[in-house]
Each structure stands twice: as structure tokens, then as C-alpha cells.
Design a protein around this motif. Structure first.
Motif, PDB file in Angstrom:
ATOM      1  N   GLY A  78       0.799  -1.218   0.000  1.00 13.66           N
ATOM      2  CA  GLY A  78       0.000   0.000   0.000  1.00 13.66           C
ATOM      3  C   GLY A  78       0.831   1.268   0.000  1.00 13.66           C
ATOM      4  N   GLN A  79       2.158   1.147  -0.177  1.00 16.80           N
ATOM      5  CA  GLN A  79       3.014   2.337  -0.199  1.00 16.80           C
ATOM      6  C   GLN A  79       2.530   3.332  -1.252  1.00 16.80           C
ATOM      7  OE1 GLN A  79       7.230   1.543  -0.296  1.00 16.80           O
ATOM      8  NE2 GLN A  79       7.754   3.655  -0.735  1.00 16.80           N
ATOM      9  N   HIS A  80       2.256   2.850  -2.448  1.00 17.76           N
ATOM     10  CA  HIS A  80       1.565   3.650  -3.460  1.00 17.76           C
ATOM     11  C   HIS A  80       0.107   3.188  -3.431  1.00 17.76           C
ATOM     12  CE1 HIS A  80       5.329   4.693  -6.123  1.00 17.76           C
ATOM     13  NE2 HIS A  80       5.351   5.264  -4.931  1.00 17.76           N
ATOM     14  N   ASP A 124      -2.707  -8.928 -11.414  1.00 21.38           N
ATOM     15  CA  ASP A 124      -4.000  -9.199 -10.804  1.00 21.38           C
ATOM     16  C   ASP A 124      -4.391 -10.677 -10.884  1.00 21.38           C
ATOM     17  OD1 ASP A 124      -4.125  -8.757 -13.597  1.00 21.38           O
ATOM     18  OD2 ASP A 124      -6.289  -8.446 -13.496  1.00 21.38           O
ATOM     19  N   GLN A 125      -3.653 -11.470 -11.642  1.00 21.28           N
ATOM     20  CA  GLN A 125      -3.974 -12.894 -11.766  1.00 21.28           C
ATOM     21  C   GLN A 125      -3.415 -13.726 -10.623  1.00 21.28           C
ATOM     22  OE1 GLN A 125      -1.668 -14.699 -15.132  1.00 21.28           O
ATOM     23  NE2 GLN A 125      -0.874 -12.622 -15.315  1.00 21.28           N
ATOM     24  N   TYR A 126      -2.649 -13.099  -9.728  1.00 20.15           N
ATOM     25  CA  TYR A 126      -2.040 -13.823  -8.613  1.00 20.15           C
ATOM     26  C   TYR A 126      -2.739 -13.466  -7.308  1.00 20.15           C
ATOM     27  CZ  TYR A 126       1.473 -13.985 -12.267  1.00 20.15           C
ATOM     28  OH  TYR A 126       2.112 -14.136 -13.472  1.00 20.15           O
ATOM     29  N   PRO A 127      -2.845 -14.423  -6.381  1.00 16.77           N
ATOM     30  CA  PRO A 127      -3.450 -14.104  -5.092  1.00 16.77           C
ATOM     31  C   PRO A 127      -2.650 -13.004  -4.391  1.00 16.77           C
ATOM     32  CG  PRO A 127      -2.887 -16.456  -5.244  1.00 16.77           C
ATOM     33  CD  PRO A 127      -2.374 -15.795  -6.478  1.00 16.77           C
ATOM     34  N   ALA A 128      -3.360 -12.087  -3.731  1.00 19.06           N
ATOM     35  CA  ALA A 128      -2.688 -10.948  -3.092  1.00 19.06           C
ATOM     36  C   ALA A 128      -3.298 -10.663  -1.727  1.00 19.06           C
ATOM     37  CB  ALA A 128      -2.800  -9.708  -3.981  1.00 19.06           C
ATOM     38  N   GLU A 129      -2.435 -10.375  -0.781  1.00 18.67           N
ATOM     39  CA  GLU A 129      -2.837  -9.889   0.540  1.00 18.67           C
ATOM     40  C   GLU A 129      -2.429  -8.431   0.610  1.00 18.67           C
ATOM     41  OE1 GLU A 129      -3.910 -11.764   3.357  1.00 18.67           O
ATOM     42  OE2 GLU A 129      -3.339 -13.834   2.916  1.00 18.67           O
ATOM     43  N   ARG A 130      -3.321  -7.595   1.114  1.00 24.29           N
ATOM     44  CA  ARG A 130      -3.056  -6.151   1.186  1.00 24.29           C
ATOM     45  C   ARG A 130      -2.806  -5.735   2.626  1.00 24.29           C
ATOM     46  NH1 ARG A 130      -3.865  -3.607  -3.554  1.00 24.29           N
ATOM     47  NH2 ARG A 130      -4.875  -4.836  -5.173  1.00 24.29           N
ATOM     48  N   LEU A 131      -1.705  -5.005   2.827  1.00 30.57           N
ATOM     49  CA  LEU A 131      -1.342  -4.552   4.166  1.00 30.57           C
ATOM     50  C   LEU A 131      -1.921  -3.184   4.504  1.00 30.57           C
ATOM     51  CD1 LEU A 131       2.434  -5.550   4.322  1.00 30.57           C
ATOM     52  CD2 LEU A 131       0.432  -6.883   5.011  1.00 30.57           C
ATOM     53  N   ASN A 132      -2.247  -2.378   3.497  1.00 31.37           N
ATOM     54  CA  ASN A 132      -2.763  -1.024   3.707  1.00 31.37           C
ATOM     55  C   ASN A 132      -1.821  -0.161   4.547  1.00 31.37           C
ATOM     56  OD1 ASN A 132      -5.161  -1.439   2.189  1.00 31.37           O
ATOM     57  ND2 ASN A 132      -5.992  -2.587   3.914  1.00 31.37           N
ATOM     58  N   CYS A 133      -0.532  -0.289   4.316  1.00 32.47           N
ATOM     59  CA  CYS A 133       0.474   0.568   4.955  1.00 32.47           C
ATOM     60  C   CYS A 133       0.800   1.682   3.969  1.00 32.47           C
ATOM     61  CB  CYS A 133       1.734  -0.222   5.287  1.00 32.47           C
ATOM     62  SG  CYS A 133       1.495  -1.520   6.514  1.00 32.47           S
ATOM     63  N   LEU A 134       0.085   2.779   4.070  1.00 33.60           N
ATOM     64  CA  LEU A 134       0.286   3.884   3.140  1.00 33.60           C
ATOM     65  C   LEU A 134       1.673   4.478   3.322  1.00 33.60           C
ATOM     66  CD1 LEU A 134      -3.155   5.685   3.481  1.00 33.60           C
ATOM     67  CD2 LEU A 134      -2.478   3.925   1.849  1.00 33.60           C
ATOM     68  N   GLY A 135       2.233   4.986   2.225  1.00 28.73           N
ATOM     69  CA  GLY A 135       3.532   5.648   2.301  1.00 28.73           C
ATOM     70  C   GLY A 135       3.495   6.791   3.307  1.00 28.73           C
ATOM     71  N   GLU A 136       4.612   7.036   3.945  1.00 30.99           N
ATOM     72  CA  GLU A 136       4.728   8.047   4.994  1.00 30.99           C
ATOM     73  C   GLU A 136       5.726   9.116   4.583  1.00 30.99           C
ATOM     74  OE1 GLU A 136       3.415   8.011   8.170  1.00 30.99           O
ATOM     75  OE2 GLU A 136       2.556   5.995   8.291  1.00 30.99           O
ATOM     76  N   ALA A 137       5.571  10.310   5.125  1.00 31.92           N
ATOM     77  CA  ALA A 137       6.588  11.346   4.927  1.00 31.92           C
ATOM     78  C   ALA A 137       7.901  10.901   5.557  1.00 31.92           C
ATOM     79  CB  ALA A 137       6.122  12.667   5.542  1.00 31.92           C
ATOM     80  N   ASP A 138       7.813  10.154   6.657  1.00 31.38           N
ATOM     81  CA  ASP A 138       8.995   9.583   7.310  1.00 31.38           C
ATOM     82  C   ASP A 138       9.149   8.155   6.797  1.00 31.38           C
ATOM     83  OD1 ASP A 138      10.877   8.365   8.914  1.00 31.38           O
ATOM     84  OD2 ASP A 138       9.959   8.981  10.814  1.00 31.38           O
ATOM     85  N   THR A 190      13.003   0.190  -1.729  1.00 28.42           N
ATOM     86  CA  THR A 190      11.909   0.945  -1.138  1.00 28.42           C
ATOM     87  C   THR A 190      11.751   0.623   0.342  1.00 28.42           C
ATOM     88  OG1 THR A 190      10.231  -0.737  -1.554  1.00 28.42           O
ATOM     89  CG2 THR A 190      10.670   0.850  -3.341  1.00 28.42           C
ATOM     90  N   SER A 191      10.959   1.456   1.022  1.00 28.27           N
ATOM     91  CA  SER A 191      10.647   1.166   2.418  1.00 28.27           C
ATOM     92  C   SER A 191       9.804  -0.102   2.522  1.00 28.27           C
ATOM     93  CB  SER A 191       9.958   2.363   3.079  1.00 28.27           C
ATOM     94  OG  SER A 191       8.851   2.789   2.337  1.00 28.27           O
TER      95      SER A 191
END
Length: 199
Positions: free
Chosen positions: A34-36, A47-61, A90-91
Motif C-alpha cells: 500500500g506504499q503507493h 491481478d492474476q495472482y493471489p494478493a494480501e493487502r497490508l494497507n500501509c500507506l507511504g509516509e513522509a517519514d 523501497t521502504s
């Protein structure tokens, strides 16, 4: 096998890796950090592969984002996958690498060994590169120069020169474009994209 995707460049460069794994019967599973936040997996064929989403949005820090991804990704490493694959500097990549290290999960690093030898250029990515490579079990260097950097740092993982998967993505896209016509008038055009602050 889990592939970590947090940014558009990671998606571009991991799409051909995921396709190659799938072609060999190794079904990739994605961890989308979720960085972007507007990352569209379908745009890259992911999109054809199974995916788990963390929803960790990118941070200023960026270091705060590293910690968020490390904490969130830890839950996805049980049961432990055979391999966690990260790309670049990337972070998201560092956070997932740290989570894998804590879970005793092997890490593979695509685009390993790139260095400027200046911690401020780019910041914080140069530091993230070395931190990931120090923990990776498999290091996929795009060039002999990148592999030489890894050997000079005496990393413990196995180094393999593989080329740049970004070029594989470029070739895939160019094969689907129409051929240019020679009768078009005007000057040649050049498209340049740049995503780093210093660019």
C-alpha cells in the motif's frame, strides 16, 4: 513464494519475475503493502495472482513506513513461506525484509548490489539497499558491477547476475506497440520518466 509489491516501479520490475515463476509452476503470492495506494495490479498483469493487502500507506517519514510494513508483514509469514522476494530499495522492500529476518524466512533481492556509495544520494534508498542485501539469501544483481559491489561488501547470500527485469518489462510492452511509420513528419520524440526527488 511471496512477492512484495508496494510501489509502481516494484510492480513494473516484478511482473516479469512473477510470470516466469508461474510459467515454471511456482505460483507467486503477492504482499501488496500500500506504499503507493493507487497501485493497479491489473495494469502490470499482476491481478492474476493471489494478493494480501497490508494497507500501509507511504509516509513522509520513510523509516516509519519501514516499521509499519515490518509489523504488518510479520502476520503473513506464518506459516513460513519458502521464500520472500523483494525488489529494489523501497521502504516496502526493507520492511518486508526485516519481517522475514525475524521470522527466519529466506529473502531473495531482485536488483541487488546497486550502489552510489553516497548515503545521501539517494536518501534513504542507498541505506535501504545495503540493509536488504546484508540480510538476503539470494541476491539477483542486474550487472557484473552490482555483483562486484556485493562481493566487496562480503554479503553472505548467493550472488547471481541476472540482468534487469525492468528491461524485460520494457521489451514486453514494446512488442505490443504498433510499428512506427517512417513517413511521419517532425522531430524524433523522446519520452523520459523520472520518479526520484533528485531527478
Amino acid at each position: 513464494m511471496r512477492l512484495v509489491v508496494g510501489t509502481r516501479p516494484e510492480a513494473i520490475k516484478l511482473a516479469p519475475v512473477a510470470a516466469a515463476l508461474a510459467a515454471r509452476g511456482l505460483q507467486p503470492q503477492l504482499i501488496v503493502t500500500g506504499q503507493h495506494p493507487c497501485l493497479n495490479l491489473a495494469e502490470f498483469g499482476l491481478d492474476q495472482y493471489p494478493a494480501e493487502r497490508l494497507n500501509c500507506l507511504g509516509e513522509a517519514d520513510p523509516d516509519k513506513h519501514v516499521r509499519a510494513v515490518a509489523g504488518a508483514a510479520a502476520a503473513l509469514l506464518s506459516p513460513r513461506p519458502d521464500l520472500l522476494l523483494v525488489q529494489g530499495d523501497t521502504s516496502s522492500a526493507l520492511g518486508a525484509t526485516l519481517a522475514a529476518a525475524r521470522a527466519n524466512t529466506a529473502v531473495a533481492h531482485v536488483e541487488a548490489g546497486l550502489r552510489t556509495h553516497d548515503p545521501a544520494l539517494p536518501w534513504p534508498e542507498e541505506g535501504y539497499r545495503t540493509a536488504i542485501d546484508a540480510r538476503a539469501h539470494l541476491l539477483f544483481a542486474p550487472t557484473e558491477g552490482a555483483a562486484a559491489n556485493l562481493r566487496a561488501e562480503a554479503v553472505s547470500g548467493a550472488i547471481h547476475v541476472t540482468g534487469n527485469s525492468g528491461i524485460d518489462s520494457l521489451l514486453r510492452v514494446t512488442r505490443s506497440l504498433p510499428s512506427p511509420t517512417l513517413h511521419e513528419r517532425g522531430l524524433p520524440r523522446l519520452l523520459v520518466t523520472a520518479h526520484r526527488r533528485e531527478s
